[in-house]
Structure formats: structure tokens, C-alpha cells
Design a protein around this motif. Structure first.
Motif, short mmCIF file in Angstrom:
data_model
loop_
_atom_site.label_atom_id
_atom_site.label_comp_id
_atom_site.label_asym_id
_atom_site.label_seq_id
_atom_site.Cartn_x
_atom_site.Cartn_y
_atom_site.Cartn_z
N ALA A 1 0.61 -1.44 -0.14
CA ALA A 1 -0.11 0.03 -0.14
C ALA A 1 0.90 1.25 -0.17
CB ALA A 1 -0.86 0.00 1.26
N SER A 2 1.98 1.30 -0.22
CA SER A 2 3.14 2.15 -0.24
C SER A 2 2.82 3.26 -1.56
CB SER A 2 4.39 1.88 -0.02
OG SER A 2 4.89 1.20 -1.00
N ALA B 1 3.07 4.37 -10.97
CA ALA B 1 4.44 4.79 -11.30
C ALA B 1 5.25 3.52 -11.82
CB ALA B 1 4.94 5.19 -9.79
N ALA B 2 5.11 2.11 -11.33
CA ALA B 2 5.92 1.27 -12.02
C ALA B 2 5.65 1.21 -13.68
CB ALA B 2 5.77 -0.10 -11.14
N PRO C 1 13.17 5.49 0.47
CA PRO C 1 12.65 5.79 -0.81
C PRO C 1 13.43 5.22 -2.04
CG PRO C 1 13.24 8.05 0.70
CD PRO C 1 13.63 6.70 1.19
N HIS C 2 12.47 4.81 -2.90
CA HIS C 2 13.13 4.28 -4.07
C HIS C 2 13.67 5.11 -5.15
CE1 HIS C 2 13.12 1.78 -8.05
NE2 HIS C 2 13.09 0.77 -7.28
N PRO D 1 8.19 6.97 -6.53
CA PRO D 1 8.01 7.90 -5.22
C PRO D 1 7.16 6.84 -4.27
CG PRO D 1 6.13 8.01 -7.20
CD PRO D 1 7.40 7.26 -7.60
N GLY D 2 7.38 7.58 -3.14
CA GLY D 2 6.49 6.92 -2.11
C GLY D 2 7.01 5.87 -1.06
N THR D 3 6.94 5.84 0.37
CA THR D 3 7.06 4.97 1.45
C THR D 3 6.02 4.70 2.09
OG1 THR D 3 7.86 6.73 2.83
CG2 THR D 3 9.61 6.03 1.26
#
Length: 426
Positions: free
Chosen positions: A20-21, A207-208, A48-49, A53-55
């Protein structure tokens, strides 16, 4: 752009969402947060990747900003201890779990020969085993809830052999999630726990996916999936269980008539990429007409068949295309690419072609290349033409099953540069 209004039915409910990140998992979390729900963000992304985006922590901030309560937990769904710890923390903080969303998934779209066992194990351990394990560990608390749901982001169990033939390892792993729905829905009926699956009709812009394909113009926004999930999770678990739902059908069932706002590019609202595992009549009708004598495999639709794709003759497309390609070959392109490609074209213009972007100023033509190919690409002639016309990206074609690659996949994806050069010269 959410088109389904929040009703407050998830207020105070606790959702345990894997993965869910970001992406669909986070979108479902944010939709529930607007009702004032509690959300356990069970995902691996604590740091962070570099490209995505997003953690779990930034997702928690967004959930709480919308009025929900969040509990970020570092969870790899392959690890039983990590899931159990997150479940225990959720129960301690929110006094129970009402809803489990099995969203975490791994995807590798390779055929049998090109699927290494490490990736096979990854898909099966995350998709099938992870879904089963999370369901098992949440079960005691779901039994205690008066609004218990399990929702798996997995496809209908479509036994069309085509879907197994193109990426059997991935299909088995995703269908494992769907078989959990089939079995658990029946098993948990007596406990009033609804178990359902949800799958998108079209490609969804996460995003992926955008990082991989470079575009979201023929995809829909994640909100169509989160809206559909919200509708399902708001239903009475006693009366809605054991369903393999499609996002588009669900939102339409609650009065959404115009789906255009869900499209990333409204101009492409009627020209979207279809997702896999669905036997859509208009796509199926076209592909059933194409049977290649070489492999005798019926060419059903793949994930990138267009809604309003017009069937037309492809006679003469491939020779014309290679004539155009020969005009853009250069030493500069050779230097940038450094790869030899063999193309096994199927369909009406079946044949073998090659492009050498490793030697001299480059060359192309019919037949196998003089030098061993770094990558061999197999696809239907019509799709091949679409790819070189810029209508279909190699990464998208590969992910969605239209393109099979043997050899160096990274070098195969470098073809995109040559395609852009070809389009500029037109």
C-alpha cells in the motif's frame, strides 16, 4: 479523479492492505481514509526508491491528511513473522481487522525457457503464498468482525490456454491468488467473511508501469480501481462473495455512466490498452481469425489490443517497413545500440528478418543475420508494424504478451531509440 462518492460505510473500519505504499494499494487506502477508516500499510518500502515515489511513511501522512488513521508497517509478504507482527500491531492499535486487501504482487512476463527459478519463486511466494498467508493470519480477527472482507487484486480464472502459453509462471502465480478467492469464499461463508477478486479492464497508470513503458496515455488512472474496491468493500459480506469483479463493471453498477474522466488522456478514452486474462468479445473475434501454421496457437487478444482497433490487411507492410528502416541506419545509431536483432514475424507476412546495429553503418533485410543475434523477437506482423510506427512500445508489447524475447532483453528494449529515429524521418 474519483467518480464514486464516499458514503462513510468504512468509517472506523480497519483495513490491512499489502503493497500500500504506492499505486493501486495506496489509492484504495486513500479512498477508505476519506471515510475515516484505519489503514495498516503493510509494504516493504521503508526507504525511498530511486525511481518510484512513496514509502509506507509518506503514504501514512497522506492517509491521515484525508481524515483516516494510519499504521505503517515494514512487511515483506514472504515473511510470516513480519506479517504476524504487523497483524499484532494492528490489533493492538485498532482493536481488530475488518478488511484485508491482498494487493502485493510480483510480475515477470517470460516464457518457460526464459523464466529463471529465482523469479519463479519470487512470483509464487509473493502472489500465491503471500495472499494465502496474509489471509490465514488475519482470519481470527476477520471472524470477529461484523463487516469482514478479503479482496484480492487478481484476475478471473480464465482457462483459455493462451494466457498460460505466453507466461505460464506468472499466470499460475496470479491464478493462485484467484483460486484463494474461489476456495476461501466458500470456506468462509459460514463466518460471514466475503472473499472477492478485483481486476482492471484496462491498463492502469501506476508509477512502476510508467517507468517501464514510458507512457500512461493509453491507461486509466488508479482511481477507477480504488472506486471499484470501495464499492465492493462497502457491500454486505453476507450477500456479496465469491465474485471475480472487473473495475469498469463495478463503477457502472453504481451509476457511473461516463468513464472518460478515468482516462489519463481523455483523447484516448476509446483507445485504451486492455488488461490481460479477459476474453473481450471484440478483441477475441479478431484474434480467433489468425491461426499460424508454424505453432498452431490461436492468437487470442493480449493486454494491448485496442478497444476500437480496425481489422485491416497487412499485406506488404513488413517489406515497406524494412525499406524505411534501412534509410535511418547510421554509424551513430550502431554506436548507441551495439546489438543484432532477429525478428520472427508471424501472421499473414510470416518470415524472418534482421537488423544489425552492431557492425559498420548497420544493415537490415530479410533472413537471419550474418552475425549471431543478441535478441530474437517474435510477434505478429500487425503488432510489429504498430511497434515501429510508434503506436506500441516494445516494453508495453513485452509486458502484455504481444512480444516474446529470447536473449538480451535490455538490448531488445534499445530498439525504441531506432523507432524514434524512424518516426522523425517520416
Amino acid at each position: 479523479m474519483s467518480l464514486v462518492a464516499n458514503t462513510g460505510k468504512l468509517a472506523g473500519r480497519t483495513l490491512f492492505i499489502t503493497g500500500a505504499s504506492r499505486g493501486i494499494g495506496k489509492a484504495i487506502a486513500l479512498k477508505a481514509a476519506k471515510d475515516g477508516a484505519n489503514v495498516v500499510i503493510a509494504a516493504k518500502t521503508a526507504d525511498p526508491h530511486p525511481k518510484l515515489p512513496g514509502t509506507i511513511y509518506t503514504a501514512a501522512e497522506e492517509i491521515e491528511a484525508l481524515g483516516g488513521k494510519a499504521l505503517p508497517c515494514i512487511v515483506d509478504v514472504r515473511d510470516e513473522k513480519q506479517i504476524q507482527k504487523a497483524v499484532d500491531e494492528a490489533v493492538k492499535k485498532f482493536n481488530g481487522i475488518d478488511i484485508l486487501v491482498n494487493n502485493a504482487s510480483a510480475i515477470v512476463l517470460t516464457d518457460t525457457a526464459n523464466t529463471d527459478m529465482k523469479r519463479y519463486d519470487l512470483m509464487h511466494n509473493i502472489n500465491t503464498r503471500g495472499t494465502f498467508l496474509a489471509s490465514k493470519l488475519c482470519l481470527p480477527y476477520l471472524k470477529a468482525s461484523n463487516h469482514a472482507h478479503i479482496l484480492n487484486l487478481s484476475p478471473p480464472l480464465n482457462m483459455n490456454p493462451y494466457w498460460f502459453s505466453v507466461h505460464v509462471a506468472y499466470t499460475m502465480a496470479k491464478y493462485g491468488m484467484s483460486m484463494c478467492v474461489l476456495g476461501m469464499a466458500e470456506e468462509f461463508k459460514q463466518d460471514n467473511i466475503a472473499v472477492n477478486a478485483l481486476w482492471p479492464k484496462t491498463a492502469i497508470a501506476t508509477a512502476a508501469i510508467e517507468m517501464l513503458t514510458g507512457t500512461s496515455s493509453t491507461s486509466r488512472k488508479v482511481e477507477i480501481v480504488s472506486d471499484a474496491a470501495y464499492v465492493i468493500l462497502s457491500k454486505d459480506p453476507k450477500t456479496y462473495t465469491g465474485n471475480f469483479a472487473i473495475d469498469e463493471d463495478i463503477v457502472k453498477s453504481v451509476g457511473v455512466k461516463d468513464l472518460t474522466p478515468y482516462a489519463c488522456d481523455p483523447k484516448n478514452a476509446d483507445n485504451l490498452l486492455l488488461d490481460g486474462f479477459l476474453d473481450v468479445p471484440e478483441a477475441l473475434a479478431q484474434h480467433q481469425k489468425t491461426i499460424t501454421s508454424a505453432n498452431r496457437v490461436r492468437q487470442y487478444h493480449t493486454s494491448a489490443v485496442h478497444y476500437k482497433e480496425k481489422e485491416g490487411s497487412s499485406e506488404g507492410q513488413i517489406p515497406t517497413l524494412f525499406a524505411s528502416i534501412s534509410k535511418v541506419l547510421s554509424s551513430d545509431l550502431v554506436q548507441k545500440t551495439q546489438a543484432v536483432y532477429q525478428f520472427n514475424v508471424k501472421g499473414k507476412e510470416e518470415g524472418v528478418w534482421h537488423i544489425d546495429l552492431k557492425n559498420g553503418d548497420g544493415q537490415c533485410g530479410q533472413g537471419e543475420p550474418k552475425n549471431p543475434p543478441d535478441a530474437t523477437l517474435t510477434m505478429d506482423g500487425q503488432h510489429f508494424a504498430e511497434m515501429f510506427a510508434g503506436k506500441l512500445k516494445p516494453t508495453t508489447a513485452f509486458m502484455m504478451g504481444k512480444l516474446k524475447i529470447k536473449g538480451d532483453i535490455q538490448k531488445a528494449m534499445k530498439l525504441e531509440k531506432m523507432m524514434k529515429s524512424l518516426q522523425k524521418k517520416k
